[in-house]
Each structure stands twice: as structure tokens, then as C-alpha cells.
Write a protein that holds these residues in place. Structure first.
Motif, mmCIF file in Angstrom:
data_model
loop_
_atom_site.group_PDB
_atom_site.id
_atom_site.type_symbol
_atom_site.label_atom_id
_atom_site.label_comp_id
_atom_site.label_asym_id
_atom_site.label_seq_id
_atom_site.Cartn_x
_atom_site.Cartn_y
_atom_site.Cartn_z
ATOM 1 N N LYS A 8 0.819 -1.220 0.000
ATOM 2 C CA LYS A 8 0.000 0.000 0.000
ATOM 3 C C LYS A 8 0.850 1.266 0.000
ATOM 4 N N ASN A 9 2.087 1.158 0.419
ATOM 5 C CA ASN A 9 2.990 2.304 0.535
ATOM 6 C C ASN A 9 3.608 2.615 -0.829
ATOM 7 N N ARG A 10 2.885 3.314 -1.641
ATOM 8 C CA ARG A 10 3.319 3.690 -2.985
ATOM 9 C C ARG A 10 3.659 5.171 -3.007
ATOM 10 N N SER A 11 4.235 5.635 -4.096
ATOM 11 C CA SER A 11 4.450 7.077 -4.279
ATOM 12 C C SER A 11 3.202 7.656 -4.918
ATOM 13 N N TYR A 12 2.419 8.356 -4.111
ATOM 14 C CA TYR A 12 1.193 8.987 -4.594
ATOM 15 C C TYR A 12 1.469 10.435 -4.945
ATOM 16 N N THR A 116 0.962 5.174 6.116
ATOM 17 C CA THR A 116 0.181 4.178 5.374
ATOM 18 C C THR A 116 -0.727 3.399 6.324
ATOM 19 N N ARG A 119 -3.915 5.028 6.859
ATOM 20 C CA ARG A 119 -4.662 5.192 5.605
ATOM 21 C C ARG A 119 -4.299 6.467 4.835
ATOM 22 N N TYR A 120 -3.117 7.011 5.112
ATOM 23 C CA TYR A 120 -2.600 8.114 4.315
ATOM 24 C C TYR A 120 -1.622 7.544 3.297
ATOM 25 N N GLY A 121 -1.159 8.398 2.445
ATOM 26 C CA GLY A 121 -0.145 8.017 1.478
ATOM 27 C C GLY A 121 0.739 9.213 1.241
ATOM 28 N N CYS A 123 4.635 10.762 -0.884
ATOM 29 C CA CYS A 123 5.702 10.668 -1.868
ATOM 30 C C CYS A 123 6.973 11.228 -1.243
ATOM 31 N N SER A 153 -4.258 12.094 1.767
ATOM 32 C CA SER A 153 -5.124 10.958 1.488
ATOM 33 C C SER A 153 -5.159 10.768 -0.035
ATOM 34 N N PRO A 154 -4.535 9.711 -0.547
ATOM 35 C CA PRO A 154 -4.435 9.540 -1.994
ATOM 36 C C PRO A 154 -5.804 9.473 -2.666
#
Length: 190
Positions: A8-12, A116, A119-121, A123, A153-154
């Protein structure tokens, strides 16, 4: 559980403008960095929390996003991060901060995983002017920005895919989805 967080930990690069992040939430993420390993246990990193509209606008203007994507502006207008954490080297602790870049990575990953989990994201952004960040945020001369973590929040979809047949791992966008190519496990183990 950790693997789920890592997936889930992506670069948003696009965020819901209606969801804010409080100073207390940012501090809780830094608490996770505080508990992380530190080279020679010097703990030479400091963290500047950025969450007001004015300071967030300054950070957005000072960052450059997704250099390989040239056909659009990221983040899109109106979808900027809700907050930032600027990781700084404290040269009053040790002058040779460049020797401790691994600490920056360790702390950045700890913060991003903590975000993450909530529930945040975000970069991790290395493309910014440390001098401008110091001026915009009123940092003293001994705190040198090393990395910027943009958080929110992505409101976009990021999907992992296998590396291209030619071995390319360049990320790309198609039909509103951000694709990130990953090498196979067999390609990584030597």
C-alpha cells in the motif's frame, strides 16, 4: 502484515483536498522515526512539520514531481498534499551529515509506513531546493533539509506491474492509473 503495508505504501502524487492531517498525526509519524535505528546512535536528524495552508503552498512550489512524466502537472491542480515532513540533518550534532544518508532513508520509510497504516499516502521527494526550504520554513543554518515527505489521502490508483520485456522499470500513467514496474525477485537475488 508488513508486506500488506509495503504494497500500500506507494508514491502517490494526487490527494483528496478535503482530508487534512493534523500536527498531532504528523508528530506520531515522527515518533516512529525516533524509534528507528540511527547510525552510531547519533540521532542527528530533525523533522520540520508542515501543515498550514501557507507553508504547504510554499513547499508545493519548491518541489518537482515525477520527472519522467512530462505530459501533465503533478500533483494536479487542487490535489496537493495535505502536509509535509521535511527531514533535516542537524550539523550541530555532526558536521559530516552526508555520511548519515542511510538514516534519512530509514526514517523516511518508517514515517511512510506509519502514515500508510493510518490510511494516508505520500511521496518521498528529493527534487527540491534545500536553501529555499530553509528560507520558507525559517530553519536555522544548522538544519539542512535532506528529503521532503509529502503526505495526504491519496485519490489516485497506483498499481505494481512486472518489468517490461526489455527490462525497463520506468513508471508511467495510462488511463488514469499510475503504473510502477518492478523487477522480479529472481532478478534481485544474486
Amino acid at each position: 502484515m508488513l508486506k500488506e503495508l509495503l504494497l500500500k505504501n506507494r508514491s502517490y502524487r494526487s490527494f483528496d483536498p478535503n482530508i487534512k492531517i493534523s500536527r498531532e498525526e504528523l508528530a506520531s509519524f515522527v515518533e516512529c522515526a525516533r524509534l528507528s535505528p540511527s547510525s552510531i546512535n547519533l540521532q542527528m536528524l530533525k523533522f520540520r512539520l508542515v501543515y498550514t495552508e501557507e507553508e504547504c503552498a510554499k513547499m508545493l512550489a519548491n518541489t518537482r514531481w515525477a520527472g519522467k512524466i512530462t505530459d501533465r502537472k503533478l500533483p494536479p491542480e487542487g490535489h496537493a498534499p495535505a502536509a509535509y515532513i521535511v527531514i533535516c540533518a542537524d550539523t550541530s550534532v555532526i558536521e559530516t551529515a552526508e555520511k548519515f544518508q542511510r538514516d534519512v532513508g530509514i526514517c523516511a520509510q518508517s514515517i511512510m509506513l506509519a502514515a500508510t497504516e493510518q490510511r494516508y499516502g505520500g511521496c518521498m521527494i528529493g527534487s527540491f531546493s534545500p536553501k529555499t526550504a530553509m528560507e520558507d520554513l525559517g530553519l536555522p543554518s544548522h538544519l539542512i533539509p535532506q528529503l521532503v515527505l509529502a503526505l495526504g489521502s491519496p485519490d489516485e490508483t497506483v498499481e505494481l506491474t512486472d518489468a517490461a520485456p526489455d527490462g525497463s522499470v520506468t513508471y508511467y500513467r495510462e488511463n488514469g492509473i499510475h503504473y510502477v514496474q518492478k523487477r522480479s525477485l529472481d532478478d534481485l537475488i544474486v
